[in-house]
Design an enzyme around this catalytic site. Structure first.
Site, PDB file in Angstrom:
ATOM      1  N   ASP A 164      79.928  15.383  43.863  1.00  0.00           N
ATOM      2  CA  ASP A 164      80.584  16.661  44.180  1.00  0.00           C
ATOM      3  C   ASP A 164      81.059  16.729  45.629  1.00  0.00           C
ATOM      4  OD1 ASP A 164      80.271  17.510  41.613  1.00  0.00           O
ATOM      5  OD2 ASP A 164      78.441  18.651  41.994  1.00  0.00           O
ATOM      6  N   ARG A 191      85.016  29.397  41.519  1.00  0.00           N
ATOM      7  CA  ARG A 191      83.971  29.045  40.535  1.00  0.00           C
ATOM      8  C   ARG A 191      82.673  28.651  41.232  1.00  0.00           C
ATOM      9  NH1 ARG A 191      85.659  24.794  36.149  1.00  0.00           N
ATOM     10  NH2 ARG A 191      83.435  25.046  35.889  1.00  0.00           N
ATOM     11  N   LYS A 241      74.368  27.218  42.556  1.00  0.00           N
ATOM     12  CA  LYS A 241      75.061  27.522  41.294  1.00  0.00           C
ATOM     13  C   LYS A 241      74.519  26.672  40.149  1.00  0.00           C
ATOM     14  CE  LYS A 241      79.155  25.321  40.622  1.00  0.00           C
ATOM     15  NZ  LYS A 241      79.231  24.551  39.378  1.00  0.00           N
ATOM     16  N   ASN A 242      74.405  25.358  40.397  1.00  0.00           N
ATOM     17  CA  ASN A 242      74.071  24.457  39.288  1.00  0.00           C
ATOM     18  C   ASN A 242      72.606  24.530  38.879  1.00  0.00           C
ATOM     19  OD1 ASN A 242      76.712  23.765  39.166  1.00  0.00           O
ATOM     20  ND2 ASN A 242      76.482  21.775  40.185  1.00  0.00           N
ATOM     21  N   ILE A 277      80.353   8.153  39.099  1.00  0.00           N
ATOM     22  CA  ILE A 277      79.929   9.123  38.071  1.00  0.00           C
ATOM     23  C   ILE A 277      81.087   9.495  37.138  1.00  0.00           C
ATOM     24  CG2 ILE A 277      78.797  11.361  37.652  1.00  0.00           C
ATOM     25  CD1 ILE A 277      77.009   9.507  39.324  1.00  0.00           C
ATOM     26  N   CYS A 329      89.574  18.944  20.373  1.00  0.00           N
ATOM     27  CA  CYS A 329      89.126  17.967  19.378  1.00  0.00           C
ATOM     28  C   CYS A 329      89.353  16.525  19.842  1.00  0.00           C
ATOM     29  CB  CYS A 329      89.798  18.216  18.044  1.00  0.00           C
ATOM     30  SG  CYS A 329      88.937  19.498  17.133  1.00  0.00           S
ATOM     31  N   ARG A 382      85.335  14.721  26.907  1.00  0.00           N
ATOM     32  CA  ARG A 382      84.267  15.186  27.792  1.00  0.00           C
ATOM     33  C   ARG A 382      82.971  14.994  27.024  1.00  0.00           C
ATOM     34  NH1 ARG A 382      85.758  20.460  30.893  1.00  0.00           N
ATOM     35  NH2 ARG A 382      84.430  19.399  32.368  1.00  0.00           N
ATOM     36  N   PRO A 383      82.399  13.815  27.096  1.00  0.00           N
ATOM     37  CA  PRO A 383      81.347  13.439  26.164  1.00  0.00           C
ATOM     38  C   PRO A 383      80.077  14.297  26.232  1.00  0.00           C
ATOM     39  CG  PRO A 383      81.668  11.738  27.828  1.00  0.00           C
ATOM     40  CD  PRO A 383      82.703  12.772  28.062  1.00  0.00           C
ATOM     41  N   ILE A 384      79.599  14.628  25.059  1.00  0.00           N
ATOM     42  CA  ILE A 384      78.302  15.308  24.946  1.00  0.00           C
ATOM     43  C   ILE A 384      77.428  14.528  23.963  1.00  0.00           C
ATOM     44  CG2 ILE A 384      79.016  17.654  25.586  1.00  0.00           C
ATOM     45  CD1 ILE A 384      79.190  18.185  22.527  1.00  0.00           C
ATOM     46  N   ASP A 385      77.773  13.230  23.823  1.00  0.00           N
ATOM     47  CA  ASP A 385      77.069  12.398  22.847  1.00  0.00           C
ATOM     48  C   ASP A 385      75.558  12.387  23.064  1.00  0.00           C
ATOM     49  OD1 ASP A 385      78.101  11.118  25.220  1.00  0.00           O
ATOM     50  OD2 ASP A 385      77.257   9.233  24.483  1.00  0.00           O
ATOM     51  N   LEU A 386      75.121  12.443  24.328  1.00  0.00           N
ATOM     52  CA  LEU A 386      73.678  12.333  24.595  1.00  0.00           C
ATOM     53  C   LEU A 386      72.940  13.609  24.183  1.00  0.00           C
ATOM     54  CD1 LEU A 386      74.049  10.521  28.020  1.00  0.00           C
ATOM     55  CD2 LEU A 386      73.400   9.503  25.828  1.00  0.00           C
ATOM     56  N   ARG A 418      82.266  23.749  31.408  1.00  0.00           N
ATOM     57  CA  ARG A 418      81.497  22.765  30.656  1.00  0.00           C
ATOM     58  C   ARG A 418      80.004  23.095  30.636  1.00  0.00           C
ATOM     59  NH1 ARG A 418      80.936  17.328  28.833  1.00  0.00           N
ATOM     60  NH2 ARG A 418      79.034  16.400  29.610  1.00  0.00           N
TER      61      ARG A 418
HETATM   62  N1  EPU Z   1      78.024  12.075  30.065  1.00  0.00           N
HETATM   63  C1  EPU Z   1      78.139  11.372  28.898  1.00  0.00           C
HETATM   64  N2  EPU Z   1      77.552  11.882  27.766  1.00  0.00           N
HETATM   65  C2  EPU Z   1      76.845  13.044  27.779  1.00  0.00           C
HETATM   66  C3  EPU Z   1      76.701  13.745  28.988  1.00  0.00           C
HETATM   67  C4  EPU Z   1      77.299  13.233  30.141  1.00  0.00           C
HETATM   68  O1  EPU Z   1      78.770  10.321  28.854  1.00  0.00           O
HETATM   69  O2  EPU Z   1      76.350  13.446  26.717  1.00  0.00           O
HETATM   70  C5  EPU Z   1      78.679  11.541  31.278  1.00  0.00           C
HETATM   71  C6  EPU Z   1      79.713  12.503  31.874  1.00  0.00           C
HETATM   72  O3  EPU Z   1      80.955  12.414  31.231  1.00  0.00           O
HETATM   73  C7  EPU Z   1      79.756  12.035  33.327  1.00  0.00           C
HETATM   74  C8  EPU Z   1      78.312  11.559  33.592  1.00  0.00           C
HETATM   75  O4  EPU Z   1      77.706  11.391  32.300  1.00  0.00           O
HETATM   76  O5  EPU Z   1      80.617  10.930  33.454  1.00  0.00           O
HETATM   77  C9  EPU Z   1      77.464  12.513  34.390  1.00  0.00           C
HETATM   78  O6  EPU Z   1      77.566  13.804  33.830  1.00  0.00           O
HETATM   79  P1  EPU Z   1      76.392  14.861  33.912  1.00  0.00           P
HETATM   80  O7  EPU Z   1      75.958  15.217  32.542  1.00  0.00           O
HETATM   81  O8  EPU Z   1      75.347  14.368  34.870  1.00  0.00           O
HETATM   82  O9  EPU Z   1      77.150  16.086  34.583  1.00  0.00           O
HETATM   83  P2  EPU Z   1      77.043  17.626  34.209  1.00  0.00           P
HETATM   84  O10 EPU Z   1      75.655  17.987  33.893  1.00  0.00           O
HETATM   85  O11 EPU Z   1      78.105  17.954  33.233  1.00  0.00           O
HETATM   86  C10 EPU Z   1      76.509  18.450  36.628  1.00  0.00           C
HETATM   87  C11 EPU Z   1      77.135  19.414  37.596  1.00  0.00           C
HETATM   88  C12 EPU Z   1      78.415  18.830  38.155  1.00  0.00           C
HETATM   89  C13 EPU Z   1      78.097  17.489  38.815  1.00  0.00           C
HETATM   90  C14 EPU Z   1      77.379  16.556  37.824  1.00  0.00           C
HETATM   91  C15 EPU Z   1      76.934  15.256  38.446  1.00  0.00           C
HETATM   92  C16 EPU Z   1      76.503  21.534  36.654  1.00  0.00           C
HETATM   93  C17 EPU Z   1      76.933  22.808  36.053  1.00  0.00           C
HETATM   94  N3  EPU Z   1      77.444  20.655  36.907  1.00  0.00           N
HETATM   95  O12 EPU Z   1      77.460  18.274  35.594  1.00  0.00           O
HETATM   96  O13 EPU Z   1      78.854  19.748  39.144  1.00  0.00           O
HETATM   97  O14 EPU Z   1      79.295  16.882  39.225  1.00  0.00           O
HETATM   98  O15 EPU Z   1      76.209  17.220  37.297  1.00  0.00           O
HETATM   99  O16 EPU Z   1      76.126  15.491  39.540  1.00  0.00           O
HETATM  100  O17 EPU Z   1      75.324  21.346  36.942  1.00  0.00           O
HETATM  101  C18 EPU Z   1      80.384  21.067  40.364  1.00  0.00           C
HETATM  102  O18 EPU Z   1      79.461  21.842  40.676  1.00  0.00           O
HETATM  103  O19 EPU Z   1      81.517  21.130  40.918  1.00  0.00           O
HETATM  104  C19 EPU Z   1      80.176  20.039  39.343  1.00  0.00           C
HETATM  105  C20 EPU Z   1      81.178  19.428  38.712  1.00  0.00           C
END
Ligand code: EPU
Length: 440
Positions: free
Chosen positions: A321, A418, A28-29, A343, A123, A128-132, A99
């Site tokens: 996960d 999902r 899926k991912n 994580i 808001c 759920r940070p996307i700062d990066l 997300r």
């Molecule tokens: N984070 C930040 N800022 C950012 C982006 C991420 O602080 O801009 C933080 C997140 O809040 C989190 C950490 O970094 O604490 C790691 O997040 P990451 O971005 O790696 O996760 P993701 O890409 O949102 C994917 C998988 C998740 C899996 C994580 C970690 C997908 C669709 N989702 O999420 O999968 O837990 O990587 O391996 O690829 C699932 O399939 O059930 C699932 C939750």
């Protein structure tokens, strides 16, 4: 998607008698990111081995609302044609339920010079940070505005995005994938440092390279991307999703606990080294071949030992996960296990469900728990009602119910859907009694 469905599960108690074979679906991912990458292409792409779960359907709907043509073909491939796409406004309601939709923002910005999308978590900044992601877009020349009234981000760039150097101060799967895809259409060279190394990222990157993208350092912490300056990719090769290592790992742990013998076919054991290592360390009998794992279940719970210190970690470490799934397993292992979630904060909501079945779990802090086993899991009067809090916690409570005594109900099955495709059918094929019912 039916939000009102539940599973009714008959516990196996001491039996642990499931057996058979599970065929693993495509990841899926990885497939979700390949779908987002379709925006980088000049013509229709063909995606193979895509699982048919709810997240894939939701992202298909988002792409269709943006003007893409998305269709399942007779041979099971998913075809996506973004050539007539015109909208860059990501649907707020659909994106709110997933997300991963944020991954689309990069390809849309790179191709059309703008994108709007709902602020994740509404808001509540920082929820759920996307700062990066946002820092990366700004480094590449875009302007980011948060429209607080509408709760949407508007990102624009009058000129083509330009290559930049970016160090991720936190390892992020989605951030790595998104900025990699964005850089493919930018002008000049982008260097991404401290990248995530999950195999799903390499799976998509290698496909993009086979279609003309120039990406170096795939699968390593530093990637260099030489942008095309806006020229869209040509769909020379179809994409094929790698096997879902989290689905395979979920069944591996389930097999060790609830099966006499379980074969997991069509998987990549080399993507599960950490999980296999932990299970073997606890006493599970596991054999691996190139694309197959066989686990012989235990005669009883006393056979397994606790894990003194288990930490989730970015790939190739133990995946977050599978943290809820291994915790359900450890309730049946002898001794005290300590689990540290590195994580995510707050990925322990499901613990209450395990506790009410009789599991002895103490939450030390939002990232650390202690599990004392083995404790029998029982559906007490009225307490057989469990909830799937998210995809993986959902699998964990299903597994706990299966190895318990009594009849259990798991609500919120739409969250399990999902990430797992008709889980009840997969489990029934192994001999479990799991019924999907319309919840009252
Ligand atoms: N984070 C930040 N800022 C950012 C982006 C991420 O602080 O801009 C933080 C997140 O809040 C989190 C950490 O970094 O604490 C790691 O997040 P990451 O971005 O790696 O996760 P993701 O890409 O949102 C994917 C998988 C998740 C899996 C994580 C970690 C997908 C669709 N989702 O999420 O999968 O837990 O990587 O391996 O690829 C699932 O399939 O059930 C699932 C939750």
């Amino acid at each position: 998607m039916n939000q009102k469905e539940s599973f009714v599960i008959e516990g196996l108690a001491e039996e642990r008698s499931l057996s058979g074979t599970v065929k693993v679906h495509g990841a899926k991912n990885a497939a979700l990111k390949a779908m987002a990458a379709s925006v980088l292409f000049a013509g229709p792409v063909e995606l193979r081995n895509v699982p048919r779960n709810n997240d894939i359907e939701t992202l298909s709907k988002i792409l269709i609302r943006l003007g893409a043509k998305v269709a399942w073909q007779d041979d099971g491939a998913l075809s996506i044609d973004t050539s007539a796409m015109s909208s860059t406004d990501i649907d707020a309601e659909l994106a709110g339920s997933m997300r991963a939709s944020v991954v689309l923002t990069g390809p849309l910005l790179a191709r059309f010079g703008k994108v709007t999308f709902p602020a994740p978590g509404g808001c509540v900044i920082g929820a759920r940070p996307i700062d990066l992601f946002l820092a990366g877009y700004e480094k590449m020349g875009a302007t980011v505005t948060l429209d607080a009234g509408a709760c949407v981000y508007r990102i624009e760039s009058a000129k083509k995005l330009s290559g930049a150097e970016m160090f991720f101060n936190k390892v992020t799967v989605g951030g790595t994938e998104t900025l990699m895809m964005t850089a493919v259409l930018a002008s000049g060279k982008t260097v991404l440092k401290n990248c995530a190394m999950e195999p799903e990222i390499a799976n998509v990157a290698e496909w993009l390279v086979s279609c003309g993208a120039r990406i170096e350092g795939i699968g390593t912490p530093t990637m260099a991307i030489h942008g095309s300056g806006g020229a869209l990719l040509q769909p020379r090769e179809s994409y094929e999703a790698i096997p879902d290592r989290i689905e395979a790992g979920s069944f591996l742990i389930l097999g060790a606990l609830c099966a006499s013998r379980l074969a997991i076919e069509g998987c990549r054991p080399d993507h599960l080294d950490a999980v296999i290592g932990v299970l073997r360390g606890s006493g599970a009998k596991i054999e691996t071949a190139a694309s197959r794992i066989v686990v012989e279940g235990s005669a009883g719970p006393e056979a397994y030992a606790a894990i003194a210190d288990l930490r989730t970690h970015e790939y190739p470490g133990f995946p977050t996960d599978l943290q809820p799934v291994i915790v359900a397993y450890l309730t049946q292992a002898s001794g005290e296990s300590r689990i540290f979630e590195t994580i995510y904060e707050g990925r322990f909501k499901y613990i209450e469900d395990l506790q009410k079945l009789g599991a002895s779990i103490t939450v030390m802090n939002p990232r650390e728990i202690s599990v004392k086993g083995a404790t029998p899991l029982r559906a007490m009067a009225g307490d057989g009602d469990l909830t799937a809090h998210d995809i993986r916690a959902g699998f964990a409570v299903v597994m706990a119910a299966l190895c318990g005594s009594g009849t259990f109900t798991v609500s919120n099955v739409h969250l399990i859907d999902r990430g797992y495709e008709r889980l009840e059918q997969q489990l029934a094929a192994l001999g479990a009694s799991v019924q999907r019912i319309k919840a009252a």
